[in-house]
Design a protein around this motif. Sequence first.
Motif, PDB file in Angstrom:
ATOM      1  N   THR A 138       0.858  -1.180   0.000  1.00  0.00           N
ATOM      2  CA  THR A 138       0.000   0.000   0.000  1.00  0.00           C
ATOM      3  C   THR A 138       0.891   1.227   0.000  1.00  0.00           C
ATOM      4  O   THR A 138       2.072   1.145  -0.263  1.00  0.00           O
ATOM      5  CB  THR A 138      -0.916   0.020   1.240  1.00  0.00           C
ATOM      6  N   GLY A 139       0.350   2.320   0.425  1.00  0.00           N
ATOM      7  CA  GLY A 139       1.111   3.551   0.408  1.00  0.00           C
ATOM      8  C   GLY A 139       1.988   3.803   1.621  1.00  0.00           C
ATOM      9  O   GLY A 139       2.932   4.566   1.549  1.00  0.00           O
ATOM     10  N   THR A 140       1.727   3.176   2.756  1.00  0.00           N
ATOM     11  CA  THR A 140       2.484   3.510   3.951  1.00  0.00           C
ATOM     12  C   THR A 140       2.931   2.271   4.692  1.00  0.00           C
ATOM     13  O   THR A 140       2.193   1.295   4.788  1.00  0.00           O
ATOM     14  CB  THR A 140       1.630   4.355   4.921  1.00  0.00           C
ATOM     15  N   PRO A 141       4.150   2.290   5.263  1.00  0.00           N
ATOM     16  CA  PRO A 141       4.606   1.140   6.034  1.00  0.00           C
ATOM     17  C   PRO A 141       3.851   1.061   7.360  1.00  0.00           C
ATOM     18  O   PRO A 141       3.606   2.060   8.006  1.00  0.00           O
ATOM     19  CB  PRO A 141       6.084   1.428   6.286  1.00  0.00           C
ATOM     20  N   ALA A 142       3.456  -0.149   7.730  1.00  0.00           N
ATOM     21  CA  ALA A 142       2.803  -0.400   9.012  1.00  0.00           C
ATOM     22  C   ALA A 142       2.764  -1.900   9.215  1.00  0.00           C
ATOM     23  O   ALA A 142       3.098  -2.652   8.319  1.00  0.00           O
ATOM     24  CB  ALA A 142       1.388   0.179   9.030  1.00  0.00           C
ATOM     25  N   GLN A 143       2.362  -2.358  10.391  1.00  0.00           N
ATOM     26  CA  GLN A 143       2.220  -3.783  10.580  1.00  0.00           C
ATOM     27  C   GLN A 143       1.148  -4.066  11.615  1.00  0.00           C
ATOM     28  O   GLN A 143       0.911  -3.290  12.507  1.00  0.00           O
ATOM     29  CB  GLN A 143       3.538  -4.419  10.982  1.00  0.00           C
ATOM     30  N   ALA A 144       0.486  -5.197  11.466  1.00  0.00           N
ATOM     31  CA  ALA A 144      -0.508  -5.655  12.417  1.00  0.00           C
ATOM     32  C   ALA A 144      -0.628  -7.156  12.263  1.00  0.00           C
ATOM     33  O   ALA A 144      -0.747  -7.667  11.158  1.00  0.00           O
ATOM     34  CB  ALA A 144      -1.856  -4.989  12.141  1.00  0.00           C
ATOM     35  N   ASP A 145      -0.589  -7.868  13.364  1.00  0.00           N
ATOM     36  CA  ASP A 145      -0.634  -9.318  13.342  1.00  0.00           C
ATOM     37  C   ASP A 145       0.454  -9.846  12.409  1.00  0.00           C
ATOM     38  O   ASP A 145       1.612  -9.499  12.543  1.00  0.00           O
ATOM     39  CB  ASP A 145      -2.025  -9.815  12.960  1.00  0.00           C
ATOM     40  N   ASN A 146       0.084 -10.686  11.443  1.00  0.00           N
ATOM     41  CA  ASN A 146       1.064 -11.242  10.520  1.00  0.00           C
ATOM     42  C   ASN A 146       1.084 -10.525   9.186  1.00  0.00           C
ATOM     43  O   ASN A 146       1.622 -11.024   8.223  1.00  0.00           O
ATOM     44  CB  ASN A 146       0.791 -12.731  10.304  1.00  0.00           C
ATOM     45  N   ILE A 147       0.492  -9.354   9.121  1.00  0.00           N
ATOM     46  CA  ILE A 147       0.479  -8.568   7.893  1.00  0.00           C
ATOM     47  C   ILE A 147       1.471  -7.427   8.054  1.00  0.00           C
ATOM     48  O   ILE A 147       1.473  -6.727   9.053  1.00  0.00           O
ATOM     49  CB  ILE A 147      -0.918  -7.975   7.617  1.00  0.00           C
ATOM     50  N   VAL A 148       2.310  -7.270   7.067  1.00  0.00           N
ATOM     51  CA  VAL A 148       3.274  -6.182   7.057  1.00  0.00           C
ATOM     52  C   VAL A 148       2.953  -5.334   5.837  1.00  0.00           C
ATOM     53  O   VAL A 148       2.941  -5.839   4.720  1.00  0.00           O
ATOM     54  CB  VAL A 148       4.720  -6.702   6.971  1.00  0.00           C
ATOM     55  N   LYS A 149       2.677  -4.070   6.053  1.00  0.00           N
ATOM     56  CA  LYS A 149       2.385  -3.175   4.933  1.00  0.00           C
ATOM     57  C   LYS A 149       3.669  -2.463   4.536  1.00  0.00           C
ATOM     58  O   LYS A 149       4.438  -2.041   5.388  1.00  0.00           O
ATOM     59  CB  LYS A 149       1.299  -2.177   5.320  1.00  0.00           C
ATOM     60  N   ALA A 150       3.869  -2.345   3.233  1.00  0.00           N
ATOM     61  CA  ALA A 150       5.070  -1.708   2.713  1.00  0.00           C
ATOM     62  C   ALA A 150       4.713  -0.974   1.426  1.00  0.00           C
ATOM     63  O   ALA A 150       3.777  -1.356   0.731  1.00  0.00           O
ATOM     64  CB  ALA A 150       6.147  -2.756   2.436  1.00  0.00           C
ATOM     65  N   PRO A 151       5.462   0.067   1.108  1.00  0.00           N
ATOM     66  CA  PRO A 151       5.206   0.768  -0.153  1.00  0.00           C
ATOM     67  C   PRO A 151       5.537  -0.130  -1.342  1.00  0.00           C
ATOM     68  O   PRO A 151       6.373  -1.024  -1.240  1.00  0.00           O
ATOM     69  CB  PRO A 151       6.138   1.980  -0.085  1.00  0.00           C
ATOM     70  N   GLN A 152       4.881   0.110  -2.461  1.00  0.00           N
ATOM     71  CA  GLN A 152       5.110  -0.718  -3.644  1.00  0.00           C
ATOM     72  C   GLN A 152       6.539  -0.635  -4.156  1.00  0.00           C
ATOM     73  O   GLN A 152       7.011  -1.558  -4.788  1.00  0.00           O
ATOM     74  CB  GLN A 152       4.131  -0.333  -4.750  1.00  0.00           C
ATOM     75  N   ASN A 153       7.225   0.444  -3.895  1.00  0.00           N
ATOM     76  CA  ASN A 153       8.594   0.608  -4.396  1.00  0.00           C
ATOM     77  C   ASN A 153       9.634   0.336  -3.307  1.00  0.00           C
ATOM     78  O   ASN A 153      10.706   0.916  -3.326  1.00  0.00           O
ATOM     79  CB  ASN A 153       8.772   2.006  -4.976  1.00  0.00           C
ATOM     80  N   ASP A 154       9.333  -0.568  -2.379  1.00  0.00           N
ATOM     81  CA  ASP A 154      10.233  -0.895  -1.270  1.00  0.00           C
ATOM     82  C   ASP A 154      11.541  -1.465  -1.817  1.00  0.00           C
ATOM     83  O   ASP A 154      11.565  -2.532  -2.421  1.00  0.00           O
ATOM     84  CB  ASP A 154       9.547  -1.898  -0.341  1.00  0.00           C
ATOM     85  N   ARG A 155      12.628  -0.743  -1.621  1.00  0.00           N
ATOM     86  CA  ARG A 155      13.917  -1.125  -2.183  1.00  0.00           C
ATOM     87  C   ARG A 155      14.454  -2.435  -1.620  1.00  0.00           C
ATOM     88  O   ARG A 155      14.937  -3.292  -2.354  1.00  0.00           O
ATOM     89  CB  ARG A 155      14.925   0.008  -1.957  1.00  0.00           C
ATOM     90  N   GLU A 156      14.394  -2.617  -0.303  1.00  0.00           N
ATOM     91  CA  GLU A 156      14.918  -3.844   0.308  1.00  0.00           C
ATOM     92  C   GLU A 156      14.151  -5.082  -0.156  1.00  0.00           C
ATOM     93  O   GLU A 156      14.758  -6.127  -0.412  1.00  0.00           O
ATOM     94  CB  GLU A 156      14.860  -3.757   1.827  1.00  0.00           C
ATOM     95  N   LEU A 157      12.845  -4.962  -0.271  1.00  0.00           N
ATOM     96  CA  LEU A 157      12.066  -6.103  -0.744  1.00  0.00           C
ATOM     97  C   LEU A 157      12.306  -6.364  -2.227  1.00  0.00           C
ATOM     98  O   LEU A 157      12.272  -7.512  -2.666  1.00  0.00           O
ATOM     99  CB  LEU A 157      10.580  -5.900  -0.442  1.00  0.00           C
ATOM    100  N   ALA A 158      12.588  -5.323  -2.990  1.00  0.00           N
ATOM    101  CA  ALA A 158      12.930  -5.510  -4.406  1.00  0.00           C
ATOM    102  C   ALA A 158      14.254  -6.260  -4.538  1.00  0.00           C
ATOM    103  O   ALA A 158      14.392  -7.147  -5.393  1.00  0.00           O
ATOM    104  CB  ALA A 158      12.997  -4.167  -5.120  1.00  0.00           C
ATOM    105  N   VAL A 159      15.220  -5.925  -3.688  1.00  0.00           N
ATOM    106  CA  VAL A 159      16.505  -6.643  -3.699  1.00  0.00           C
ATOM    107  C   VAL A 159      16.285  -8.104  -3.317  1.00  0.00           C
ATOM    108  O   VAL A 159      16.833  -9.011  -3.946  1.00  0.00           O
ATOM    109  CB  VAL A 159      17.527  -5.959  -2.754  1.00  0.00           C
TER     110      VAL A 159
END
Length: 160
Positions: free
Chosen positions: A17-38
Motif C-alpha cells: 500500500t502507500g504507507t509502512p505499518a504492521q498488524a498481526d502477521n500482515i506487514v504493509k510496505a510501499p510498492q517501491n520498497d527497495r529492500e524487498l525488491a533486492v
Amino acid sequence: MSLRHAGAVLALGLCLTGTPAQADNIVKAPQNDRELAVAAGKAQASLSEFLKTAIPPAPGTGGHAVKVPLRQGGVTEWVWINGLTLKGADTVAGSLGNTPAIVKGFTPGQTIEVKRSEIVDWIYEKNGRMAGGYSVCVLIGRQKGAAGIAELKAAGFACD
C-alpha cells in the motif's frame, strides 16, 4: 527452526500500500520498497535451482513454498503457496498456504497459478535447515532487529 516451528515467519504476508505499518502477521510496505525488491531479485536469480529441488522434492527436503501475489482493487497481498507443480515452462501452481487477510475470495488449499516472473521469494527445509526466505529476512529484521536476524541465521536463512 523447522517449518513446523516457523509458522509465524511463514505466515508473514505482505500487503503493498502507500504507507509502512504492521498488524498481526500482515506487514504493509510501499510498492517501491527497495529492500524487498533486492530480496525478490535474489529469489528470482536462484528460482530455477530452487524449482529443481522442489519439483519433485529432492531427498532430505520438504516444505517447498513460493511467495506470490494476490491482487484485488489496487491492493496486492503476498501469500505462500506449497505443493508446487509446473504448468508449462513459465507457470507454477500450488496450494494457498495461508488465509489472505486483505484480499478476499481465496481460501487455504485453493490452487493458485502464477508466472515464474511473479514469484518474489521461495523457501524450503533441508536436513533441518532453512533455505531461501529472502523477504522473510527483510521483514523479520524490520520487526525484531538484529535479534530476529540472528535467530533466522541460526536456523539457516541466508540473511545478508
